[in-house]
Design a protein around this motif. Sequence first.
Motif, PDB file in Angstrom:
ATOM      1  N   LEU A  95       0.826  -1.203   0.000  1.00  0.00           N
ATOM      2  CA  LEU A  95       0.000   0.000   0.000  1.00  0.00           C
ATOM      3  C   LEU A  95       0.864   1.258   0.000  1.00  0.00           C
ATOM      4  N   TRP A  96       1.931   1.246   0.798  1.00  0.00           N
ATOM      5  CA  TRP A  96       2.828   2.404   0.833  1.00  0.00           C
ATOM      6  C   TRP A  96       3.554   2.566  -0.498  1.00  0.00           C
ATOM      7  N   SER A  97       3.984   1.473  -1.080  1.00  0.00           N
ATOM      8  CA  SER A  97       4.659   1.550  -2.382  1.00  0.00           C
ATOM      9  C   SER A  97       3.732   2.141  -3.438  1.00  0.00           C
ATOM     10  N   VAL A  98       2.487   1.693  -3.455  1.00  0.00           N
ATOM     11  CA  VAL A  98       1.520   2.187  -4.435  1.00  0.00           C
ATOM     12  C   VAL A  98       1.267   3.676  -4.236  1.00  0.00           C
ATOM     13  N   GLN A  99       1.173   4.114  -2.996  1.00  0.00           N
ATOM     14  CA  GLN A  99       0.933   5.542  -2.756  1.00  0.00           C
ATOM     15  C   GLN A  99       2.019   6.404  -3.387  1.00  0.00           C
ATOM     16  N   PHE A 100       3.267   5.996  -3.205  1.00  0.00           N
ATOM     17  CA  PHE A 100       4.354   6.788  -3.772  1.00  0.00           C
ATOM     18  C   PHE A 100       4.364   6.690  -5.297  1.00  0.00           C
ATOM     19  N   GLU A 101       4.005   5.547  -5.824  1.00  0.00           N
ATOM     20  CA  GLU A 101       3.888   5.407  -7.278  1.00  0.00           C
ATOM     21  C   GLU A 101       2.826   6.362  -7.807  1.00  0.00           C
ATOM     22  N   VAL A 102       1.691   6.426  -7.140  1.00  0.00           N
ATOM     23  CA  VAL A 102       0.581   7.258  -7.581  1.00  0.00           C
ATOM     24  C   VAL A 102       0.918   8.745  -7.461  1.00  0.00           C
ATOM     25  N   LEU A 103       1.596   9.128  -6.398  1.00  0.00           N
ATOM     26  CA  LEU A 103       1.934  10.539  -6.227  1.00  0.00           C
ATOM     27  C   LEU A 103       2.755  11.068  -7.392  1.00  0.00           C
ATOM     28  N   GLY A 104       3.574  10.224  -7.974  1.00  0.00           N
ATOM     29  CA  GLY A 104       4.373  10.635  -9.121  1.00  0.00           C
ATOM     30  C   GLY A 104       3.585  10.718 -10.415  1.00  0.00           C
ATOM     31  N   ARG A 105       2.342  10.270 -10.388  1.00  0.00           N
ATOM     32  CA  ARG A 105       1.527  10.213 -11.601  1.00  0.00           C
ATOM     33  C   ARG A 105       0.235  11.009 -11.485  1.00  0.00           C
ATOM     34  N   LEU A 106       0.125  11.892 -10.525  1.00  0.00           N
ATOM     35  CA  LEU A 106      -1.142  12.584 -10.285  1.00  0.00           C
ATOM     36  C   LEU A 106      -1.584  13.394 -11.496  1.00  0.00           C
ATOM     37  N   ASP A 107      -2.772  13.078 -11.976  1.00  0.00           N
ATOM     38  CA  ASP A 107      -3.396  13.932 -12.977  1.00  0.00           C
ATOM     39  C   ASP A 107      -4.312  14.898 -12.209  1.00  0.00           C
ATOM     40  N   PRO A 108      -4.832  15.944 -12.854  1.00  0.00           N
ATOM     41  CA  PRO A 108      -5.636  16.936 -12.121  1.00  0.00           C
ATOM     42  C   PRO A 108      -6.825  16.328 -11.370  1.00  0.00           C
ATOM     43  N   GLU A 109      -7.502  15.364 -11.965  1.00  0.00           N
ATOM     44  CA  GLU A 109      -8.661  14.751 -11.299  1.00  0.00           C
ATOM     45  C   GLU A 109      -8.227  13.978 -10.056  1.00  0.00           C
ATOM     46  N   MET A 110      -7.161  13.230 -10.207  1.00  0.00           N
ATOM     47  CA  MET A 110      -6.658  12.445  -9.094  1.00  0.00           C
ATOM     48  C   MET A 110      -6.133  13.369  -7.987  1.00  0.00           C
ATOM     49  N   GLN A 111      -5.469  14.436  -8.372  1.00  0.00           N
ATOM     50  CA  GLN A 111      -4.959  15.395  -7.394  1.00  0.00           C
ATOM     51  C   GLN A 111      -6.115  15.990  -6.604  1.00  0.00           C
ATOM     52  N   GLU A 112      -7.186  16.327  -7.288  1.00  0.00           N
ATOM     53  CA  GLU A 112      -8.360  16.897  -6.632  1.00  0.00           C
ATOM     54  C   GLU A 112      -8.975  15.888  -5.652  1.00  0.00           C
ATOM     55  N   THR A 113      -9.040  14.638  -6.064  1.00  0.00           N
ATOM     56  CA  THR A 113      -9.592  13.582  -5.204  1.00  0.00           C
ATOM     57  C   THR A 113      -8.749  13.416  -3.945  1.00  0.00           C
ATOM     58  N   PHE A 114      -7.434  13.353  -4.117  1.00  0.00           N
ATOM     59  CA  PHE A 114      -6.546  13.180  -2.967  1.00  0.00           C
ATOM     60  C   PHE A 114      -6.560  14.420  -2.073  1.00  0.00           C
ATOM     61  N   ALA A 115      -6.605  15.604  -2.669  1.00  0.00           N
ATOM     62  CA  ALA A 115      -6.650  16.833  -1.878  1.00  0.00           C
ATOM     63  C   ALA A 115      -7.918  16.878  -1.034  1.00  0.00           C
ATOM     64  N   ALA A 116      -9.041  16.448  -1.609  1.00  0.00           N
ATOM     65  CA  ALA A 116     -10.298  16.426  -0.859  1.00  0.00           C
ATOM     66  C   ALA A 116     -10.227  15.444   0.309  1.00  0.00           C
ATOM     67  N   ALA A 117      -9.531  14.348   0.119  1.00  0.00           N
ATOM     68  CA  ALA A 117      -9.410  13.338   1.179  1.00  0.00           C
ATOM     69  C   ALA A 117      -8.422  13.773   2.264  1.00  0.00           C
ATOM     70  N   ASN A 118      -7.535  14.701   1.948  1.00  0.00           N
ATOM     71  CA  ASN A 118      -6.496  15.115   2.896  1.00  0.00           C
ATOM     72  C   ASN A 118      -7.052  15.690   4.196  1.00  0.00           C
ATOM     73  N   ARG A 119      -8.059  16.514   4.112  1.00  0.00           N
ATOM     74  CA  ARG A 119      -8.611  17.134   5.327  1.00  0.00           C
ATOM     75  C   ARG A 119      -9.083  16.060   6.300  1.00  0.00           C
ATOM     76  N   GLY A 120      -9.859  15.117   5.797  1.00  0.00           N
ATOM     77  CA  GLY A 120     -10.337  14.031   6.650  1.00  0.00           C
ATOM     78  C   GLY A 120      -9.197  13.183   7.184  1.00  0.00           C
TER      79      GLY A 120
END
Length: 190
Positions: free
Chosen positions: A100-125
């Motif tokens: 899970l940790w490996s995938v997170q770092f893989e995904v962070l390097g590939r953030l598209d605008p939609e994915m970035q928005e999704t992760f940013a929204a989840a950050n507060r929670g």
Amino acid sequence: MGNREDLLEGAKRCLYEKGYARTTARDVATAAGVSLAAIGYHYGTKEALMNTALLQALEEWGEDLGRTMAVEADPAATPAQRLESVWAQVLQSFAAHRPLWSVQFEVLGRLDPEMQETFAAANRGARLALAELFGDFAGGTPTETEALALGTFYQAILGGVATQWLVDPDSALTGAQFVSAVRSLAPLST
């Protein structure tokens, strides 16, 4: 379970086994035991399904860690002892959830605008959950603003140590080292 739930479980298995980028829609459909068309019907795109699967896996990690910490908590422990114990549980969770940790770092390097928005929204929670998960070590109940700041601090430390742990688990910040580092910052509060 229905096809939608099967797809989500299949996508999580693929995330853990193959990673984000190497998982194909066919991989997910096969893992879920459903048709390839089911992905489009239920999620629209493979990426939407994979993002949903990753967010759910992260939520499950947080819930699992919270349950573990609740069982391990010693009400008679000092705040420093509780913080050290909590951090030890975090390190154990790295080992238990390494993919899970490996995938997170893989995904962070590939953030598209939609994915970035999704992760940013989840950050507060996530930040509020981390503040609650680590508990109140300074005394008193933090305001929401203070809880967000604490959660952001814990998230930064957690992500940094996770990175170090993935590279060299033996050099990751232990619970005792974490408490010592926090104590060394204490003079800043005066």
